[in-house]
Scaffold this motif. Structure first.
Motif, PDB file in Angstrom:
ATOM      1  N   PHE A 155      35.925  26.179  46.752  1.00  0.00           N
ATOM      2  CA  PHE A 155      36.360  28.287  46.933  1.00  0.00           C
ATOM      3  C   PHE A 155      35.231  28.824  46.650  1.00  0.00           C
ATOM      4  CE2 PHE A 155      39.341  24.689  44.769  1.00  0.00           C
ATOM      5  CZ  PHE A 155      40.672  25.023  45.460  1.00  0.00           C
ATOM      6  N   ASP A 156      34.711  29.682  45.966  1.00  0.00           N
ATOM      7  CA  ASP A 156      34.035  31.123  46.022  1.00  0.00           C
ATOM      8  C   ASP A 156      34.542  31.592  44.538  1.00  0.00           C
ATOM      9  OD1 ASP A 156      33.100  31.536  48.397  1.00  0.00           O
ATOM     10  OD2 ASP A 156      33.456  33.392  48.877  1.00  0.00           O
ATOM     11  N   VAL A 157      33.569  31.920  43.682  1.00  0.00           N
ATOM     12  CA  VAL A 157      33.825  31.759  42.626  1.00  0.00           C
ATOM     13  C   VAL A 157      32.851  33.393  42.225  1.00  0.00           C
ATOM     14  CG1 VAL A 157      33.732  30.960  39.860  1.00  0.00           C
ATOM     15  CG2 VAL A 157      33.901  29.512  41.328  1.00  0.00           C
ATOM     16  N   ARG A 158      33.842  34.415  40.724  1.00  0.00           N
ATOM     17  CA  ARG A 158      33.377  35.057  40.637  1.00  0.00           C
ATOM     18  C   ARG A 158      33.833  35.027  38.798  1.00  0.00           C
ATOM     19  NH1 ARG A 158      35.201  40.268  44.251  1.00  0.00           N
ATOM     20  NH2 ARG A 158      33.990  40.063  46.094  1.00  0.00           N
ATOM     21  N   THR A 159      32.770  36.071  38.371  1.00  0.00           N
ATOM     22  CA  THR A 159      32.798  36.469  36.730  1.00  0.00           C
ATOM     23  C   THR A 159      33.098  37.452  36.451  1.00  0.00           C
ATOM     24  OG1 THR A 159      30.572  35.557  36.479  1.00  0.00           O
ATOM     25  CG2 THR A 159      32.112  34.160  36.391  1.00  0.00           C
ATOM     26  N   MET A 160      33.370  37.782  35.189  1.00  0.00           N
ATOM     27  CA  MET A 160      33.485  39.236  35.019  1.00  0.00           C
ATOM     28  C   MET A 160      33.098  39.505  33.887  1.00  0.00           C
ATOM     29  SD  MET A 160      37.029  40.709  34.184  1.00  0.00           S
ATOM     30  CE  MET A 160      37.054  42.085  33.306  1.00  0.00           C
ATOM     31  N   LEU A 161      32.477  40.749  32.635  1.00  0.00           N
ATOM     32  CA  LEU A 161      32.145  40.764  31.818  1.00  0.00           C
ATOM     33  C   LEU A 161      32.891  41.604  30.666  1.00  0.00           C
ATOM     34  CD1 LEU A 161      30.059  40.383  29.886  1.00  0.00           C
ATOM     35  CD2 LEU A 161      28.180  42.153  30.723  1.00  0.00           C
ATOM     36  N   LEU A 162      33.058  41.520  29.866  1.00  0.00           N
ATOM     37  CA  LEU A 162      34.598  42.400  28.990  1.00  0.00           C
ATOM     38  C   LEU A 162      33.527  43.278  28.451  1.00  0.00           C
ATOM     39  CD1 LEU A 162      36.780  39.974  27.940  1.00  0.00           C
ATOM     40  CD2 LEU A 162      37.495  41.444  29.581  1.00  0.00           C
ATOM     41  N   PRO A 163      33.937  44.537  28.828  1.00  0.00           N
ATOM     42  CA  PRO A 163      33.169  45.462  27.706  1.00  0.00           C
ATOM     43  C   PRO A 163      33.098  45.283  26.511  1.00  0.00           C
ATOM     44  CG  PRO A 163      34.708  46.659  29.575  1.00  0.00           C
ATOM     45  CD  PRO A 163      35.197  45.361  29.590  1.00  0.00           C
ATOM     46  N   GLY A 164      31.394  45.504  26.523  1.00  0.00           N
ATOM     47  CA  GLY A 164      30.986  45.513  24.848  1.00  0.00           C
ATOM     48  C   GLY A 164      30.679  43.195  24.003  1.00  0.00           C
ATOM     49  N   HIS A 165      30.434  42.984  25.865  1.00  0.00           N
ATOM     50  CA  HIS A 165      30.069  41.694  25.179  1.00  0.00           C
ATOM     51  C   HIS A 165      29.033  41.449  26.212  1.00  0.00           C
ATOM     52  CE1 HIS A 165      34.627  41.138  24.472  1.00  0.00           C
ATOM     53  NE2 HIS A 165      33.440  39.980  24.054  1.00  0.00           N
ATOM     54  N   GLY A 166      28.144  40.957  26.061  1.00  0.00           N
ATOM     55  CA  GLY A 166      26.787  40.318  26.688  1.00  0.00           C
ATOM     56  C   GLY A 166      25.598  40.880  26.339  1.00  0.00           C
ATOM     57  N   THR A 167      26.005  41.695  25.105  1.00  0.00           N
ATOM     58  CA  THR A 167      24.525  42.763  24.564  1.00  0.00           C
ATOM     59  C   THR A 167      24.755  42.065  22.775  1.00  0.00           C
ATOM     60  OG1 THR A 167      26.354  44.084  24.460  1.00  0.00           O
ATOM     61  CG2 THR A 167      25.026  44.759  26.478  1.00  0.00           C
ATOM     62  N   ALA A 168      25.404  43.040  22.414  1.00  0.00           N
ATOM     63  CA  ALA A 168      25.161  42.286  20.506  1.00  0.00           C
ATOM     64  C   ALA A 168      26.660  43.042  19.484  1.00  0.00           C
ATOM     65  CB  ALA A 168      24.097  43.442  19.890  1.00  0.00           C
TER      66      ALA A 168
END
Length: 439
Positions: A155-168
């Motif tokens: 399978f090809d796989v994709r992930t996404m980043l919900l706004p407000g995440h990945g930072t602080a």
């Protein structure tokens, strides 16, 4: 006056030089740290929790990406990575972990930003994909094992980043519910456009957002839906008050943690409660397409989400569902009977673990960071007790289980389990389910 001006200028110049030197030394100190060494300096937890050293995002750029509807997924990932690099105070910390995904990324991961950023894994000319959507306070790092295993199955796989995440954690105060919905809608519609068929797998809040979006707009080529620890309803009986308390300027944070975990926030702003409450309400009201094969993976003793609400939702869906509807549940004791049309797999015993937590389902025991002997241990239950916290972090014989009152009373020190001893059998069921859905 003529004699004092040079003196003042000299003092200002000296102060400026001292300030620059201290800043440079501070920067060198930060750069000398790594994502691993932050965790071994136990005294930092209390200090950083009090000072909020990593709780607040850098004030550079914006906390929410602008996503043109026609933007390619690769461009979306680049944009997210740029935002993380600009706003995450730990973004450039040295971090070299061996994960399932790390060897598959275009460049070798060397910094925190490399691990929390969204990613995709692609095969040449492949037309089947799985889109992975993370949960509240989380990041795409939670999928670093599962994504590699799905990729190995073709399978090809994709992930996404919900706004407000990945930072602080403070960035969760800068977003609203429409931002989350817009980004989930983009990720689903973009994947639908790029592949012949695909599946969406949502974890926790990501499961709630995916369900609501699919109930409203199911793409014709969406083959299946997987919901892991779906956020249906919290255990808190007063969570509904959050939207009213959120208006009070002096009520800002539910929890203030050290935020030393490289991939998850340990601090929790009140505004985030209002967002997830909206997501859960939408999920409970969602009418899932009856012809959509659906697999749910959950813990009966989940301390974050009320599993009874999940069972009730599944029972309602079962009344009209014509496609396969399955539940894999981790339950130390048998759960109440569900409709016969739901294929239920109950897992009662887990090797070396009391019971399964909300945060452990998707990580194998050998996970470098969250595994049985991994770098990070979740000992937040003891954060206010230095001796107990140190024991939890350093003991050779911890108890692993969900952070419940019963477990905390009976087992000490208790580490909130962040891995799944049943990962391989769970993965086998998931892969079989996906192959049947995407033939």
């Amino acid at each position: 006056m003529l004699n004092t001006i040079p003196t003042v200028m000299i003092k200002k110049g000296l102060l400026f030089a001292i300030t620059i030197t201290l800043t440079q030394l501070g920067a060198m100190s930060v750069q000398a740290q790594t994502c691993q060494s932050l965790l071994t300096d136990l005294s930092r937890y209390q200090v950083d929790a009090q000072q909020g050293s990593y709780r607040f995002a850098n004030e550079t750029g914006t906390a929410v990406q602008d996503i043109p509807e026609a933007q390619s997924y690769s461009a979306y990932i680049r944009s997210a990575r740029a935002m993380i690099s600009a706003r995450n105070p730990k973004a450039t910390l040295s971090c070299e972990l061996t994960t399932g995904v790390s060897a598959l990324l275009p460049g070798k991961p060397t910094q925190v930003a490399d691990y929390v950023a969204p990613f995709e894994l692609t095969h040449p000319n492949n037309q089947r994909a799985v889109l992975l959507i993370h949960g509240l306070t989380d990041s795409p790092f939670t999928f670093h094992s599962l994504a590699a295993d799905l990729y190995a199955q073709g399978f090809d796989v994709r992930t996404m980043l919900l706004p407000g995440h990945g930072t602080a954690a403070s960035d969760l105060k800068e977003v609203d519910y429409r931002d989350w919905k817009q980004h989930v809608r983009y990720a689903i519609s973009r994947t639908a456009s790029d592949y012949s068929e695909f599946t969406v797998l949502g974890y926790s809040t990501g499961a709630a957002l995916a369900t609501a979006e699919i109930a409203a707009r199911r793409p014709d080529n969406l083959a299946a839906l997987v919901l892991v620890a779906p956020a249906t309803q919290s255990h808190s009986k007063v969570a509904w008050l959050a939207k009213w308390l959120d208006w009070l300027p002096w009520v800002d944070w539910v929890d203030k943690g050290a935020d030393l975990d490289l991939a998850k926030y340990e601090s929790f702003p009140l505004h985030a409660v209002t967002l997830v409450e909206q997501a859960m309400a939408d999920m409970r009201e969602a009418r899932l397409p009856a012809s959509l094969p659906t697999l749910v993976i959950a813990s009966d003793v989940d301390a974050t989400i009320n599993s009874q609400s999940t069972y009730q939702l599944l029972s309602r869906w079962a009344q009209t569902h014509t496609a396969p509807l399955a539940l894999r549940v981790y339950a130390p004791t048998p759960i109440a009977a569900l409709p016969d049309s739901i294929n239920v797999t109950e897992v009662a015993m887990l090797d070396g673990v009391i019971d399964m937590s909300h945060i452990g389902l998707l990580n194998p025991p050998e996970h470098t960071y969250y595994g049985a002997t991994g770098i990070f241990r979740n000992c937040d239950a003891y954060l206010d007790d230095t001796a107990a916290f140190t024991d939890c972090k350093t003991t050779d014989k911890p108890y692993f289980g969900e952070r419940s009152e019963v477990n905390l009373a009976q087992h000490r020190p208790l580490v909130r389990v962040s891995f799944n001893p049943d990962y391989d059998p769970m993965l086998t069921q998931l892969i079989t389910f996906l192959h049947k859905a995407m033939q």
